[in-house]
Design a protein around this motif. Structure first.
Motif, PDB file in Angstrom:
ATOM      1  N   SER A  95       0.860  -1.160   0.000  1.00  0.00           N
ATOM      2  CA  SER A  95       0.000   0.000   0.000  1.00  0.00           C
ATOM      3  C   SER A  95       0.911   1.229   0.000  1.00  0.00           C
ATOM      4  CB  SER A  95      -0.836  -0.092   1.273  1.00  0.00           C
ATOM      5  OG  SER A  95      -1.496   1.093   1.549  1.00  0.00           O
ATOM      6  N   ASN A  96       0.675   2.169  -0.944  1.00  0.00           N
ATOM      7  CA  ASN A  96       1.577   3.326  -0.994  1.00  0.00           C
ATOM      8  C   ASN A  96       1.080   4.456  -0.084  1.00  0.00           C
ATOM      9  OD1 ASN A  96      -0.411   4.671  -2.378  1.00  0.00           O
ATOM     10  ND2 ASN A  96       0.598   4.549  -4.373  1.00  0.00           N
ATOM     11  N   ASP A  97       1.761   5.592  -0.114  1.00  0.00           N
ATOM     12  CA  ASP A  97       1.409   6.630   0.870  1.00  0.00           C
ATOM     13  C   ASP A  97       0.035   7.240   0.623  1.00  0.00           C
ATOM     14  OD1 ASP A  97       2.132   7.927  -1.402  1.00  0.00           O
ATOM     15  OD2 ASP A  97       3.794   9.056  -0.518  1.00  0.00           O
ATOM     16  N   GLN A  98      -0.533   6.971  -0.565  1.00  0.00           N
ATOM     17  CA  GLN A  98      -1.909   7.445  -0.784  1.00  0.00           C
ATOM     18  C   GLN A  98      -2.946   6.368  -0.494  1.00  0.00           C
ATOM     19  OE1 GLN A  98      -1.501   9.053  -4.882  1.00  0.00           O
ATOM     20  NE2 GLN A  98       0.533   9.325  -3.973  1.00  0.00           N
ATOM     21  N   GLY A  99      -2.465   5.234   0.015  1.00  0.00           N
ATOM     22  CA  GLY A  99      -3.391   4.143   0.307  1.00  0.00           C
ATOM     23  C   GLY A  99      -3.739   3.322  -0.921  1.00  0.00           C
ATOM     24  N   ASP A 100      -3.078   3.581  -2.057  1.00  0.00           N
ATOM     25  CA  ASP A 100      -3.332   2.788  -3.262  1.00  0.00           C
ATOM     26  C   ASP A 100      -2.648   1.422  -3.151  1.00  0.00           C
ATOM     27  OD1 ASP A 100      -4.804   4.706  -4.516  1.00  0.00           O
ATOM     28  OD2 ASP A 100      -3.116   5.552  -5.640  1.00  0.00           O
ATOM     29  N   ILE A 101      -3.245   0.442  -3.835  1.00  0.00           N
ATOM     30  CA  ILE A 101      -2.654  -0.902  -3.847  1.00  0.00           C
ATOM     31  C   ILE A 101      -1.457  -0.920  -4.790  1.00  0.00           C
ATOM     32  CG2 ILE A 101      -3.058  -3.336  -4.409  1.00  0.00           C
ATOM     33  CD1 ILE A 101      -6.040  -2.833  -3.855  1.00  0.00           C
ATOM     34  N   THR A 102      -0.366  -1.509  -4.336  1.00  0.00           N
ATOM     35  CA  THR A 102       0.797  -1.720  -5.204  1.00  0.00           C
ATOM     36  C   THR A 102       1.090  -3.225  -5.224  1.00  0.00           C
ATOM     37  OG1 THR A 102       2.242  -1.433  -3.300  1.00  0.00           O
ATOM     38  CG2 THR A 102       1.876   0.508  -4.674  1.00  0.00           C
ATOM     39  N   THR A 103       1.887  -3.669  -6.201  1.00  0.00           N
ATOM     40  CA  THR A 103       2.365  -5.054  -6.143  1.00  0.00           C
ATOM     41  C   THR A 103       3.890  -5.070  -6.251  1.00  0.00           C
ATOM     42  OG1 THR A 103       2.115  -5.437  -8.519  1.00  0.00           O
ATOM     43  CG2 THR A 103       0.249  -6.045  -7.120  1.00  0.00           C
ATOM     44  N   LEU A 104       4.473  -6.181  -5.789  1.00  0.00           N
ATOM     45  CA  LEU A 104       5.917  -6.217  -5.553  1.00  0.00           C
ATOM     46  C   LEU A 104       6.722  -6.880  -6.661  1.00  0.00           C
ATOM     47  CD1 LEU A 104       5.747  -7.430  -1.818  1.00  0.00           C
ATOM     48  CD2 LEU A 104       5.638  -5.086  -2.690  1.00  0.00           C
ATOM     49  N   GLY A 105       6.100  -7.138  -7.808  1.00  0.00           N
ATOM     50  CA  GLY A 105       6.804  -7.853  -8.884  1.00  0.00           C
ATOM     51  C   GLY A 105       6.515  -9.344  -8.770  1.00  0.00           C
TER      52      GLY A 105
END
Ligand code: ADP
Ligand code: ASP
Ligand code: MG
Length: 406
Positions: free
Chosen positions: A139-149
């Motif tokens: 989760s990034n600083d805006q609360g968006d979902i990220t993935t790790l590769g």
């Protein structure tokens, strides 16, 4: 009582039957009196399926939305797993990355974890709950979902183990440990009892997908012992641990290959200061990682330049390079997607001569042409025609006697 992180890969979570087997293992650890954090990948093939759905719509899906999509596979498995454990009478709770929370940077599709808030996990563990965390996502600083590769659940597991100061991080997969090479393509591959962080880092970065490279970086940095082992058999697997003296006796400890590469050559590049930077700036600016680079000696003021990029970024790299090649007055840009990188790895190489020539002779004896070479203190890599990958791996495995127990 120990704190144990257990990660199960997609290959161990193919269907409900397999998920039930995994649950048995987790319950056994819990019953032995340990606090257990389970990290799960998506069911086998699920992430690929989600990616191709997005690509049915367009070639370059929005990275933020793609992460929202491809992180869903893990949401399914953690929920199913908690439902299962609860139904068997064990207290379990599933968590997504933003709930735990796992903070990452903003690079969608290849985000890096920079912090994990362990409060919630610790509270649940102390209540006797089995904590089930979705791998691969952040989760990034805006609360968006990220993935790790791709393969990122390994990194989730090791990062959580590091943050919790866990006693061990167990990575359960479809093979019995880390082998001298991929057991899928080399029947003589031998399971290693132990491998050093540095060797594992090289193996992972050179294509051995049994552990994602970032997970090994975390393990090395925070001294997390990793035990890579099978989801299906009880036997001990491979410990990934700091280097020790015994390990140095081995010259070559493993062979890796990577078919996810492509090669780009620019011919007749004017040989003058600043050219390399002009050519590579747009590529690296687009976030494309250039791996091997080869430049010929200059003849009549011109030179040829060859380099490799990840195959899924080949098209983009070719477009960018074609523009710059024209600008600098180079002759032409040639591309080749049918290549593979084959590498030998070993900390013992530092103090041994003749290893490179043995590698080259072995490939020559099989009539395999070497297109590019790169070396470091503990590895030698050769780029070859992709169709000879298996042959090269097996020949090198024999040549360096990796099938023989030490
Ligand atoms: P998971 O779904 O458990 O994350 P992966 O497919 O990501 O599993 O990783 C396990 C696979 O890694 C094995 O099936 C094997 O084919 C491959 N592999 C490549 N190199 C090695 C190696 N040196 N040792 C063990 N496995 C390897
Ligand atoms: N499900 C993700 C992938 O397929 C993460 C993982 O398996 O570790 O890459
Ligand atoms: Mg994996």
């Amino acid at each position: 009582m120990a704190v144990i992180v257990q990660k199960f890969g997609g290959t161990s979570l193919g269907n409900i039957e397999s998920i039930k087997k995994v649950a048995k293992r987790v319950i056994k650890t819990k019953k032995a009196g340990h606090e257990v954090v389970v990290v799960l990948s998506a069911m086998a093939g699920e992430t690929d399926k989600l990616i191709s759905l997005a690509h049915e719509i367009c070639e370059n899906p929005d990275p933020r939305e793609l992460d929202v999509l491809i992180s869903t596979g893990e949401q399914v498995t953690v929920a199913l797993f908690a439902i299962l454990l609860n139904s068997l009478g064990y207290s379990a709770k599933s968590f997504l990355a933003h709930q735990v929370r796992i903070y990452t940077d903003n690079f969608h599709g290849r985000a890096r974890i920079h912090d994990i808030d362990t409060q919630k996990i610790i509270k649940e563990l102390r209540n006797g709950t089995i904590v089930v965390v979705a791998g691969f996502q952040g989760s990034n600083d805006q609360g968006d979902i990220t993935t790790l590769g791709r393969g990122g659940s390994d990194t989730t597991a090791v990062a959580i183990a590091a943050a919790l100061n866990a006693n061990i991080c167990e990575i359960y997969t479809d093979v019995e440990g880390v082998y001298t090479t991929d057991p899928d393509i080399c029947p003589k591959a031998r399971k290693l009892k132990r491998i050093s962080y540095d060797e594992m880092l090289e193996m992972a970065s050179l294509g051995a997908k049994v552990l994602q490279i970032r997970s090994v970086e975390f393990a090395k940095k925070y001294h997390v012992p990793i035990h890579v082992r099978s989801s299906f058999v009880e036997e001990n697997g491979t410990m990934v641990i700091p280097e020790d003296k015994d390990m140095e006796r081995v010259v070559v400890s493993g062979i890796a290959y990577d078919k996810d590469q492509a090669r780009i050559t620019i011919t007749k590049v004017p040989d003058r200061p600043g050219i390399a930077s002009k050519i590579f700036a747009p590529i690296t600016g687009a976030g494309i990682v250039v791996d091997m680079i080869l430049q010929n000696t200059s003849a009549y003021g011109f030179t040829d330049m060859t380099f490799t990029v990840p195959r899924n970024e080949f098209k983009k790299a070719m477009e960018l390079v074609s523009v710059t090649a024209k600008e600098v007055g180079a002759e032409e840009v040639l591309g080749d997607e049918g290549i593979a990188k084959v590498s030998i790895v070993g900390v013992g190489m530092r103090s041994h001569a003749g290893i490179a020539s043995k590698m080259f002779t072995t490939l020559a004896d099989e009539n395999i042409n070497i297109m590019m070479i790169s070396t470091s203190e503990i590895k030698i890599s050769c780029v070859i025609d992709e169709k000879y990958t298996e042959l090269a791996v097996r020949a090198l495995h024999d040549a360096f006697g990796l099938d023989k127990p030490r």
